[in-house]
Design a protein around this motif. Structure first.
Motif, PDB file in Angstrom:
ATOM      1  N   LEU A  78       0.827  -1.209   0.000  1.00  4.66           N
ATOM      2  CA  LEU A  78       0.000   0.000   0.000  1.00  4.66           C
ATOM      3  C   LEU A  78       0.866   1.266   0.000  1.00  4.66           C
ATOM      4  O   LEU A  78       0.543   2.238  -0.694  1.00  4.66           O
ATOM      5  N   SER A  79       1.960   1.257   0.734  1.00  6.90           N
ATOM      6  CA  SER A  79       2.860   2.415   0.762  1.00  6.90           C
ATOM      7  C   SER A  79       3.424   2.691  -0.627  1.00  6.90           C
ATOM      8  O   SER A  79       3.510   3.841  -1.064  1.00  6.90           O
ATOM      9  N   ASP A  84       3.394   5.816  -5.623  1.00 11.02           N
ATOM     10  CA  ASP A  84       3.207   5.862  -7.078  1.00 11.02           C
ATOM     11  C   ASP A  84       2.110   6.844  -7.462  1.00 11.02           C
ATOM     12  O   ASP A  84       2.235   7.582  -8.451  1.00 11.02           O
ATOM     13  N   LEU A  85       1.024   6.882  -6.670  1.00  8.48           N
ATOM     14  CA  LEU A  85      -0.073   7.823  -6.951  1.00  8.48           C
ATOM     15  C   LEU A  85       0.387   9.263  -6.759  1.00  8.48           C
ATOM     16  O   LEU A  85       0.068  10.137  -7.567  1.00  8.48           O
ATOM     17  N   TYR A  86       1.134   9.539  -5.682  1.00  9.81           N
ATOM     18  CA  TYR A  86       1.671  10.884  -5.466  1.00  9.81           C
ATOM     19  C   TYR A  86       2.559  11.290  -6.637  1.00  9.81           C
ATOM     20  O   TYR A  86       2.504  12.425  -7.118  1.00  9.81           O
ATOM     21  N   ILE A  89       0.379  12.123  -9.658  1.00  4.10           N
ATOM     22  CA  ILE A  89      -0.291  13.425  -9.493  1.00  4.10           C
ATOM     23  C   ILE A  89       0.734  14.551  -9.690  1.00  4.10           C
ATOM     24  O   ILE A  89       0.457  15.546 -10.365  1.00  4.10           O
ATOM     25  N   ALA A  90       1.933  14.395  -9.135  1.00  3.05           N
ATOM     26  CA  ALA A  90       2.965  15.432  -9.264  1.00  3.05           C
ATOM     27  C   ALA A  90       3.397  15.616 -10.717  1.00  3.05           C
ATOM     28  O   ALA A  90       3.752  16.725 -11.129  1.00  3.05           O
ATOM     29  N   MET A  91       3.330  14.566 -11.495  1.00  4.76           N
ATOM     30  CA  MET A  91       3.733  14.656 -12.890  1.00  4.76           C
ATOM     31  C   MET A  91       2.596  15.105 -13.789  1.00  4.76           C
ATOM     32  O   MET A  91       2.756  15.189 -14.993  1.00  4.76           O
ATOM     33  N   GLY A  92       1.445  15.386 -13.235  1.00  5.21           N
ATOM     34  CA  GLY A  92       0.340  15.919 -14.028  1.00  5.21           C
ATOM     35  C   GLY A  92      -0.640  14.865 -14.528  1.00  5.21           C
ATOM     36  O   GLY A  92      -1.347  15.094 -15.497  1.00  5.21           O
ATOM     37  N   GLY A  93      -0.660  13.724 -13.895  1.00  5.63           N
ATOM     38  CA  GLY A  93      -1.639  12.694 -14.291  1.00  5.63           C
ATOM     39  C   GLY A  93      -1.073  11.729 -15.312  1.00  5.63           C
ATOM     40  O   GLY A  93       0.105  11.691 -15.582  1.00  5.63           O
ATOM     41  N   ALA A  94      -1.940  10.958 -15.871  1.00  2.65           N
ATOM     42  CA  ALA A  94      -1.682   9.903 -16.849  1.00  2.65           C
ATOM     43  C   ALA A  94      -0.266   9.901 -17.276  1.00  2.65           C
ATOM     44  O   ALA A  94       0.450   9.153 -17.639  1.00  2.65           O
TER      45      ALA A  94
END
Length: 94
Positions: A78-79, A84-86, A89-94
């Protein structure tokens, strides 16, 4: 003195603490050394010419007795997913 023993094929055969006075000319018992075995050897074998212990096990044997790496815990999985999600999001999505 801590002494390590090896058999006629120079493979590790045990160890013991013995009383010996080298200063008075006493010698180590036959088939023995005070050279410590490095960690990580599966089947240590003594090389008297180099005064060192070497690995005598085959790669196949070592792999057969090495336990598999532990699987990551649910928290570790989970960590990583959150990290990976952060990143996403930081890279602007997709």
């Amino acid at each position: 003195m801590h002494v390590l023993f090896y058999d006629e094929n120079y493979k590790y055969a045990g160890e013991d603490d013995i009383e010996i006075n080298i200063e008075e000319g006493e010698k180590l018992p036959p088939n023995s050394t005070t050279t410590p075995i490095p960690s990580g050897l599966s089947v240590p074998k003594y090389d008297p010419e180099k005064d060192e212990w070497i690995e005598s096990a085959t790669k196949e044997y070592i792999e057969s007795v090495t336990p598999p790496a532990p699987k990551p815990s649910e928290i570790e999985v989970l960590s990583k997913q959150v990290a990976d999600l952060y990143y996403l999001i930081a890279m602007g999505g997709a």
